[in-house]
Design an enzyme around this catalytic site. Structure first.
Site, PDB file in Angstrom:
ATOM      1  N   GLU A   1       8.927  14.768 -15.387  1.00  0.00           N
ATOM      2  CA  GLU A   1       8.834  13.316 -15.561  1.00  0.00           C
ATOM      3  C   GLU A   1      10.217  12.670 -15.380  1.00  0.00           C
ATOM      4  O   GLU A   1      10.347  11.605 -14.775  1.00  0.00           O
ATOM      5  CB  GLU A   1       8.237  12.989 -16.941  1.00  0.00           C
ATOM      6  CG  GLU A   1       8.442  11.559 -17.455  1.00  0.00           C
ATOM      7  CD  GLU A   1       7.989  10.468 -16.505  1.00  0.00           C
ATOM      8  OE1 GLU A   1       7.330  10.759 -15.499  1.00  0.00           O
ATOM      9  OE2 GLU A   1       8.344   9.300 -16.747  1.00  0.00           O
TER      10      GLU A   1
ATOM     11  N   LYS B   1      11.414   9.556 -12.856  1.00  0.00           N
ATOM     12  CA  LYS B   1      12.116   8.342 -13.310  1.00  0.00           C
ATOM     13  C   LYS B   1      13.400   8.146 -12.520  1.00  0.00           C
ATOM     14  O   LYS B   1      13.704   7.050 -12.051  1.00  0.00           O
ATOM     15  CB  LYS B   1      12.414   8.497 -14.805  1.00  0.00           C
ATOM     16  CG  LYS B   1      12.221   7.387 -15.717  1.00  0.00           C
ATOM     17  CD  LYS B   1      10.846   6.890 -16.050  1.00  0.00           C
ATOM     18  CE  LYS B   1       9.847   6.755 -14.973  1.00  0.00           C
ATOM     19  NZ  LYS B   1       8.469   6.953 -15.357  1.00  0.00           N
TER      20      LYS B   1
ATOM     21  N   HIS C   1      15.036  32.191  -9.975  1.00  0.00           N
ATOM     22  CA  HIS C   1      14.086  32.675  -8.964  1.00  0.00           C
ATOM     23  C   HIS C   1      14.188  31.874  -7.670  1.00  0.00           C
ATOM     24  O   HIS C   1      13.306  31.978  -6.816  1.00  0.00           O
ATOM     25  CB  HIS C   1      12.663  32.603  -9.522  1.00  0.00           C
ATOM     26  CG  HIS C   1      12.469  33.474 -10.733  1.00  0.00           C
ATOM     27  ND1 HIS C   1      12.441  34.842 -10.670  1.00  0.00           N
ATOM     28  CD2 HIS C   1      12.349  33.156 -12.046  1.00  0.00           C
ATOM     29  CE1 HIS C   1      12.284  35.345 -11.883  1.00  0.00           C
ATOM     30  NE2 HIS C   1      12.237  34.337 -12.748  1.00  0.00           N
TER      31      HIS C   1
ATOM     32  N   ASN D   1      -7.287  -6.119  -1.037  1.00  0.00           N
ATOM     33  CA  ASN D   1      -6.565  -4.985  -1.596  1.00  0.00           C
ATOM     34  C   ASN D   1      -7.455  -3.767  -1.407  1.00  0.00           C
ATOM     35  O   ASN D   1      -8.619  -3.797  -1.797  1.00  0.00           O
ATOM     36  CB  ASN D   1      -6.292  -5.238  -3.086  1.00  0.00           C
ATOM     37  CG  ASN D   1      -5.721  -4.020  -3.793  1.00  0.00           C
ATOM     38  OD1 ASN D   1      -5.155  -3.136  -3.159  1.00  0.00           O
ATOM     39  ND2 ASN D   1      -5.868  -3.981  -5.104  1.00  0.00           N
ATOM     40  N   GLY D   2      -6.935  -2.710  -0.794  1.00  0.00           N
ATOM     41  CA  GLY D   2      -7.735  -1.505  -0.577  1.00  0.00           C
ATOM     42  C   GLY D   2      -7.574  -1.009   0.841  1.00  0.00           C
ATOM     43  O   GLY D   2      -6.640  -1.395   1.547  1.00  0.00           O
TER      44      GLY D   2
ATOM     45  N   ARG E   1       2.804  -5.279  -8.141  1.00  0.00           N
ATOM     46  CA  ARG E   1       1.724  -4.560  -7.464  1.00  0.00           C
ATOM     47  C   ARG E   1       1.997  -4.345  -5.981  1.00  0.00           C
ATOM     48  O   ARG E   1       1.292  -3.586  -5.317  1.00  0.00           O
ATOM     49  CB  ARG E   1       0.409  -5.327  -7.616  1.00  0.00           C
ATOM     50  CG  ARG E   1      -0.076  -5.422  -9.041  1.00  0.00           C
ATOM     51  CD  ARG E   1      -1.432  -6.077  -9.068  1.00  0.00           C
ATOM     52  NE  ARG E   1      -2.396  -5.267  -8.347  1.00  0.00           N
ATOM     53  CZ  ARG E   1      -3.195  -4.366  -8.903  1.00  0.00           C
ATOM     54  NH1 ARG E   1      -3.152  -4.173 -10.195  1.00  0.00           N
ATOM     55  NH2 ARG E   1      -4.032  -3.682  -8.171  1.00  0.00           N
TER      56      ARG E   1
ATOM     57  N   CYS F   1      -1.087  -4.105  -4.106  1.00  0.00           N
ATOM     58  CA  CYS F   1      -1.311  -5.461  -3.608  1.00  0.00           C
ATOM     59  C   CYS F   1      -1.772  -6.347  -4.768  1.00  0.00           C
ATOM     60  O   CYS F   1      -2.647  -5.973  -5.541  1.00  0.00           O
ATOM     61  CB  CYS F   1      -2.342  -5.573  -2.499  1.00  0.00           C
ATOM     62  SG  CYS F   1      -1.907  -4.644  -1.039  1.00  0.00           S
TER      63      CYS F   1
ATOM     64  N   LYS G   1       3.128  -0.854  -8.744  1.00  0.00           N
ATOM     65  CA  LYS G   1       2.788  -0.451 -10.107  1.00  0.00           C
ATOM     66  C   LYS G   1       1.456   0.295 -10.188  1.00  0.00           C
ATOM     67  O   LYS G   1       1.353   1.323 -10.815  1.00  0.00           O
ATOM     68  CB  LYS G   1       2.761  -1.696 -11.004  1.00  0.00           C
ATOM     69  CG  LYS G   1       2.433  -1.424 -12.462  1.00  0.00           C
ATOM     70  CD  LYS G   1       3.551  -0.686 -13.152  1.00  0.00           C
ATOM     71  CE  LYS G   1       3.264  -0.394 -14.609  1.00  0.00           C
ATOM     72  NZ  LYS G   1       4.163   0.665 -15.098  1.00  0.00           N
TER      73      LYS G   1
ATOM     74  N   TRP H   1       1.460  -4.524  -0.390  1.00  0.00           N
ATOM     75  CA  TRP H   1       2.038  -3.189  -0.314  1.00  0.00           C
ATOM     76  C   TRP H   1       1.377  -2.576   0.919  1.00  0.00           C
ATOM     77  O   TRP H   1       0.189  -2.260   0.909  1.00  0.00           O
ATOM     78  CB  TRP H   1       1.709  -2.384  -1.565  1.00  0.00           C
ATOM     79  CG  TRP H   1       2.393  -1.050  -1.606  1.00  0.00           C
ATOM     80  CD1 TRP H   1       3.646  -0.781  -2.087  1.00  0.00           C
ATOM     81  CD2 TRP H   1       1.865   0.206  -1.153  1.00  0.00           C
ATOM     82  NE1 TRP H   1       3.926   0.556  -1.940  1.00  0.00           N
ATOM     83  CE2 TRP H   1       2.857   1.189  -1.374  1.00  0.00           C
ATOM     84  CE3 TRP H   1       0.663   0.601  -0.568  1.00  0.00           C
ATOM     85  CZ2 TRP H   1       2.682   2.531  -1.051  1.00  0.00           C
ATOM     86  CZ3 TRP H   1       0.484   1.940  -0.236  1.00  0.00           C
ATOM     87  CH2 TRP H   1       1.488   2.884  -0.488  1.00  0.00           C
TER      88      TRP H   1
ATOM     89  N   GLU I   1      12.652   7.266  -8.682  1.00  0.00           N
ATOM     90  CA  GLU I   1      12.107   5.948  -8.328  1.00  0.00           C
ATOM     91  C   GLU I   1      13.086   4.812  -8.622  1.00  0.00           C
ATOM     92  O   GLU I   1      13.037   3.779  -7.961  1.00  0.00           O
ATOM     93  CB  GLU I   1      10.726   5.701  -8.955  1.00  0.00           C
ATOM     94  CG  GLU I   1      10.675   5.611 -10.443  1.00  0.00           C
ATOM     95  CD  GLU I   1       9.241   5.480 -10.996  1.00  0.00           C
ATOM     96  OE1 GLU I   1       8.323   5.065 -10.279  1.00  0.00           O
ATOM     97  OE2 GLU I   1       9.065   5.796 -12.187  1.00  0.00           O
TER      98      GLU I   1
END
Ligand code: M6R
Length: 590
Positions: A468, A472, A491, A100-101, A28, A2, A585, A74, A475
């Site tokens: 990683e 990438k 395995h 925000n929170g 955000r 947010c 973000k 968000w 997303e």
């Protein structure tokens, strides 16, 4: 998560100015947005579902105003609707609040207020805050009502409140970031600095359990626990406003990928004595724990290989959200190394608090100077990558890896060798990031843009880079992508391989190469389309992406073609590479 932005000052276009600020914070949160502005003793507001970047000046007819707050959301509690978008109001719309929170006890607060006659119009936790303040306002001043409400709320918050008939912004924080920008006779509040960098680089950070009351004259800070005023020293931010702009690039993601032509060098601009001191702290610690989330977590995993191989040290690793289950081993002589771009990630901060509560020391490796982690750690190394605005981390990732590699060399008493390796790597990356290279990767993206799944394999540090890589690709392309240790394929995961499944092998020119090439043969025998990211070609590769031989820094160079591939797959699949769906973000909620 947010974005929050506010303005109070002499300009009379506060709502439009807040909307422009929110556009800079859109990374955000971008599912809905809203603005509230005070004018003529009333609050005018506008809320919309969708991205704020779609807003054009004049879309809403705001009255002239010098005081406005705004929010880009968000979603946590309640779906993406106009009613759930912020700001939220009390019954007569004399109070407007953005948040925000997460307020953990919002349901109890709401039930209690509903029993007292308050009517709620959204499903959010936020609406309970503004009603709680409204309730207390019946028997006390606005400032006292905010303080009382804050003392009754559990959870994390950064809030901004305005009232129809008072020329002030009240802001308070516990857990979620808020920064006050102090201009010439004007004030800004943002959840990140880039929102107001074009107006001022003079800031104050609001710390946990603090409140600030901003009027036309000043910003007065208070400690909510002791109920006393506090003085803060102004901090100068070294970033330039232009660094947080796209410039000639179509997206921040590609701009930030290309900035890797110089960000490793900047990350190496560290004080040698400080690096040596931290290396000694690692060597003397009773257990060192690397902690990070998402990409930063994968950087931590990569560093465990570097510390073992280069620094001959055993370091542990945990993702931030798992650390609480491992903290029993932390002692007062332990060291936590927290890795974060933003310095605000809630799960990493919680791990830091757990480590500190046991007396451990904390080193943060962060990009955002002055962030909560920076302020709460015993030592901090800044990676100096400049503002990273695309949701997908790229330049911060490789800069973090460079600093951790340097520390691993320092642990072995070979700091100069580490610097030389990384400076050489920087010039290799500079050569690699040319238009022909990008074209080659675009060709691959064209070939695989329609696949449903792909797998990435690697051994040693390349295993961490495979994980990683998967983040990438997931997303930005929304293609199902998974990373594996190449030796693990047989395995279980090899059952997933069928005709033409892309398998990307990340390879170093060391003893691991032979094993990974064998694993490539195994998947190829089952129909996989093998893509090699390696310094040298091999007959098993159906497609080869050449990378420089960077020795111990191979992980740093191997992730860069994946960043480019994810970007081009995202474009081909008509995704927004800067603002991928469902993400934000800076993850400031748990
Ligand atoms: O700001 P941080 O580095 O602490 O953020 C951690 C993760 O949220 C972040 O790396 C996330 O995984 C990125 N979107 C990945 O590209």
């Amino acid at each position: 998560m947010c974005g929050i932005f506010a303005y109070l000052g002499p300009k009379t276009n506060a709502p439009e100015l807040v909307i422009e600020g929110l556009k800079k914070l859109e990374y955000r949160g971008y599912d809905s947005w809203g603005v509230a502005a005070q004018a003529n003793n009333r609050i005018d507001s506008c809320k919309k579902v969708g991205k704020i970047s779609a807003y054009q000046v004049g879309d809403h007819n705001f009255a002239a105003s010098s005081l406005a707050i705004g929010h880009s959301r968000w979603a946590t509690h309640g779906g993406v609707t106009e009613a759930n978008a912020h700001p939220h109001f009390n019954a007569d719309h004399s109070l407007a609040l953005v948040h925000n929170g997460i307020i953990e006890n919002y349901a109890e607060i709401r039930a209690d207020l509903e029993s007292k006659g308050h009517k709620f119009v959204s499903q959010t936790d936020t609406e309970s805050i503004v009603h709680l303040i409204d309730f207390h306002l019946k028997s006390m001043s606005l400032e006292e009502a905010v303080k009382k409400a804050m003392s009754e709320m559990h959870g994390r918050y950064a809030i901004l409140l305005i009232k129809a008939d008072e020329q002030k912004i009240i802001a308070a924080r516990r857990g979620s970031p808020l920064i006050i920008g102090i201009g010439q006779g004007e004030f800004f509040v943002g959840s990140d600095i880039p929102a107001f960098l074009e107006y001022t680089n003079q800031v104050n950070y609001l710390d946990d359990d603090q409140m600030v009351i901003i009027d036309q004259e000043k910003a007065q800070f208070y400690d909510l626990k002791t109920n006393s005023p506090i003085e803060k020293r102004l901090i100068t931010i070294e970033w330039q406003a232009s660094q947080a702009e796209k410039g000639d690039y179509p997206h921040f993601m590609i701009k930030e990928i290309m900035e890797q032509k110089e960000t490793i060098r900047r990350a190496l601009e560290q004080d040698d004595q400080e690096i040596q001191k931290i290396a000694e702290a690692i060597k003397g610690a009773f257990g060192t724990y690397l902690v990070g989330c998402g990409t930063a977590g994968k950087v931590c995993l990569a560093a465990t290989y570097q510390f073992s191989h280069i620094g001959h040290r055993h370091v542990n690793f945990a993702v931030g959200s798992e650390f609480s289950s491992l903290q029993d081993f932390i002692k007062d002589r332990s060291l936590m190394i927290a890795v974060s771009q933003s310095g605000e990630t809630a799960d990493t901060l919680e791990a830091i608090h757990a480590a500190k509560s046991k007396g451990a020391k904390v080193l943060s490796i962060i990009n955002v100077k002055g962030s909560t982690m920076d302020r709460e750690s015993d030592f901090a190394l800044h990676i100096k990558a400049g503002p990273e605005k695309a949701v997908a981390s790229t330049k911060a990732t490789t800069a973090q890896m460079a600093v951790l590699t340097l520390l691993a060399y320092a642990c072995a008493g070979r700091l100069e060798a580490g610097k030389k390796l990384l400076l050489d790597t920087q010039s290799q990356i500079n050569d690699m990031l040319n238009p022909r290279y990008e074209d080659h990767i675009r060709t691959l993206a064209d070939q695989i843009a329609k696949v449903e799944s792909m797998y990435i394999i690697g051994k040693g540090v390349n295993y961490a880079i495979a994980l990683e890589s998967a983040i990438k690709l997931q997303e930005i392309s929304y293609i199902h992508a998974e990373g594996f240790a190449s030796g693990e394929l047989k395995h279980g995961p090899i059952a997933l391989i069928s005709q033409s499944t892309p398998v990307i092998a990340l390879i170093s020119n060391d003893q691991s190469r032979k094993d990974v090439l064998n694993n490539c043969q195994e998947v190829k025998a089952r129909g996989a389309y093998v893509i090699g990211i390696a310094p040298e070609n091999d007959a098993v590769f159906d497609f080869w992406i050449k990378v420089p031989d960077a020795g111990e820094a191979q992980g740093i160079v191997n992730i860069i073609p994946i960043q480019l591939l994810a970007y081009h797959l995202g474009l081909l699949r008509k995704n927004d590479p800067d603002m991928p769906r469902n993400l934000a973000k800076s993850v400031t909620v748990k």
